[in-house]
Design an enzyme around this catalytic site. Structure first.
Site, short mmCIF file in Angstrom:
data_model
loop_
_atom_site.label_atom_id
_atom_site.label_comp_id
_atom_site.label_asym_id
_atom_site.label_seq_id
_atom_site.Cartn_x
_atom_site.Cartn_y
_atom_site.Cartn_z
N GLY A 1 44.38 28.72 31.86
CA GLY A 1 45.59 29.18 31.18
C GLY A 1 46.77 29.51 32.08
O GLY A 1 47.87 28.97 31.90
N LYS B 1 40.76 38.31 39.58
CA LYS B 1 39.41 38.81 39.90
C LYS B 1 38.51 37.78 40.56
O LYS B 1 38.37 36.66 40.08
CB LYS B 1 38.73 39.23 38.60
CG LYS B 1 39.28 40.51 37.99
CD LYS B 1 38.61 40.63 36.68
CE LYS B 1 38.50 41.97 36.07
NZ LYS B 1 37.82 41.79 34.78
N ARG C 1 48.22 22.20 23.23
CA ARG C 1 46.95 21.80 22.63
C ARG C 1 47.15 20.99 21.35
O ARG C 1 46.35 20.12 21.03
CB ARG C 1 46.10 23.04 22.33
CG ARG C 1 45.45 23.60 23.58
CD ARG C 1 44.67 24.86 23.27
NE ARG C 1 43.82 25.24 24.39
CZ ARG C 1 43.06 26.32 24.39
NH1 ARG C 1 43.04 27.12 23.33
NH2 ARG C 1 42.31 26.60 25.42
C1 3PG Z 1 40.24 29.51 24.41
O1 3PG Z 1 41.46 29.55 24.22
O2 3PG Z 1 39.68 30.05 25.36
C2 3PG Z 1 39.45 28.67 23.46
O3 3PG Z 1 40.22 28.31 22.35
C3 3PG Z 1 38.19 29.37 23.05
O4 3PG Z 1 38.47 30.60 22.48
P1 3PG Z 1 37.50 31.83 22.73
O5 3PG Z 1 37.60 32.18 24.19
O6 3PG Z 1 37.98 32.92 21.82
O7 3PG Z 1 36.10 31.36 22.38
#
Ligand code: 3PG
Ligand code: MG
Length: 403
Positions: free
Chosen positions: A361, A205, A34
């Site tokens: 992710g 899930k 990022r």
């Molecule tokens: C993430 O990593 O999902 C984003 O930076 C947003 O963070 P958050 O889910 O804590 O709002």
């Protein structure tokens, strides 16, 4: 809405909302995707002869401290990013220990062309997540132009991501290059796709992925379902899944998704076989089984060889590929083969001309683990944001600038 590349930042301060919510362990940044993603935007402003004020959140400090009182705000500091970013930019990045203090204001006001200031974690203030107007207005005073480059946080209607935009006129608020690139890649998949269009959806899930699957039923020709969520489908269809993950309250929903797919002519591909384990552990005993015939006491932790062949064929025939979520517990070596094979198939399809977007992710962590990130068309920096985009939602961080 002004286009970032058309704007000349000479002698202007760009207030850039970035998403520097990166994994940091013991002060060390373990994944800088990022941060690197924001560099082109920062560099363009500096090259124009402007200065940069960066703002970001990190973690969920106030919520976490409430749960674990041994934590303090200092545990959520963005400070580790300062030296890291200084190296990447080859220029000393200044830091303000409080995002809206007098000191921060002064530092922002004193910036000279070519200089960069990073503000401390916005979420030290509850006003950030509440989207407080006064807080947003204070932040807005830190720059002449507002640039939103935080795609990862675009699904949050927070002060710095959305509310702040109203304090800038139309020609002084814009997306950064990362945000633009994310939107172009996502639109390529959602609205400009070439068929066959395969969505690969994995993860633990079903409940997290219902909305994205429903939205994709109107766009994709094929949907591959892998990971723990697949077993909810097998159980719903009457299969034996042993101790595999299952959301028993989502069985009806799984069946209804299958029915909707059939009605719409979308092929759903479930993994015919699985690598099974006697426990959820890296040193578990393993075997293989049909995914709907997992013996009692065993659990599916990866897709099997037949499923790999089955999925590969679909992927390699695709012209558009969206991948969100791993096929198994790829963090453990014994259960990484399915995810790795799928990553390789996506790479192969891409080299044959398909457009591939990987996001969320875990699937991004997987392509990074297998060193394949630079061989797919686009790797998204969004987790939740990417998911919501593909659910068909308008993201507040995008809407605030566009509308
Ligand atoms: C993430 O990593 O999902 C984003 O930076 C947003 O963070 P958050 O889910 O804590 O709002
Ligand atoms: Mg999130």
């Amino acid at each position: 809405m002004k286009k970032f590349s058309d704007h000349n930042f000479e002698n202007q301060r760009a207030l850039i909302r970035v998403d520097f919510n990166v994994p940091i362990k013991n002060g060390t940044i373990t994944d800088d995707t990022r941060i690197r993603g924001a560099l082109p935007t920062i560099k363009k402003v500096l090259d124009d002869g402007g200065s940069v004020v960066l703002m970001s959140h990190w973690g969920r400090p106030l919520k976490d401290i409430e749960k674990k009182p041994n934590l303090t705000l200092a545990d959520f500091s963005l400070k580790p990013v300062v030296s890291y970013l200084s190296k990447l930019l080859n220029t000393e990045v200044q830091f303000a220990e409080d995002c809206i203090s007098e000191d921060a204001m002064q530092k922002a006001a004193n910036l000279k062309p070519g200089q960069v200031l990073l503000l401390e974690n916005l979420r030290y203030y509850k006003q950030e997540e509440k989207g407080d107007k006064d807080f947003s207005e204070k932040l807005s005073k830190m720059g002449d132009v507002y640039v939103n480059d935080a795609f990862g946080t675009a699904h949050r209607a927070h002060a710095s991501t959305a509310v702040i935009a109203q304090f800038f006129p139309g020609d002084k608020k814009m997306f950064g290059l990362l945000m633009e690139g994310e939107i172009i890649a996502a639109e390529e998949v959602l609205h400009n796709n070439k068929k066959p269009f395969t969505a690969i959806i994995g993860g633990a899930k079903v409940s997290d992925k219902i909305l994205i699957i429903e939205n994709l039923l109107d766009k994709a020709t094929d949907i591959i379902i892998g990971g723990g969520m697949a077993y909810t489908f097998f159980k719903a269809e009457g299969g034996q899944i042993g101790n595999s993950l299952c959301e028993d309250d989502r069985l009806d929903m799984a069946l209804s998704l299958l029915k909707k797919a059939e009605e719409k002519g979308v092929s759903i591909h479930l993994p015919s076989d699985s690598i099974i384990a006697d426990k959820f552990a890296a040193d578990a005993a393993t075997s293989s089984a049909l995914s709907n015939e997992v013996p009692a006491g065993w659990m599916g932790l990866d897709i099997g060889q037949m499923a790999i062949a089955q999925f590969k064929k679909v992927i390699c025939e695709s012209k558009t590929i969206l991948w969100n979520g791993p096929m198994g517990v790829f963090e453990m070596d014994k259960f990484q083969h399915g995810t790795k094979a799928i990553a390789e198939a996506v790479v192969e399809a891409t080299s044959n001309g398909a457009f591939s977007l990987v996001g969320g992710g875990d699937s991004v962590a997987a392509v990074n683990k297998f060193n394949l990130a630079d061989q797919v068309s686009y790797v998204s920096t969004g987790g939740g944001a990417m998911l919501e985009y593909f659910e068909g939602k308008e993201l507040p961080g995008i809407a605030a600038i566009k509308n």
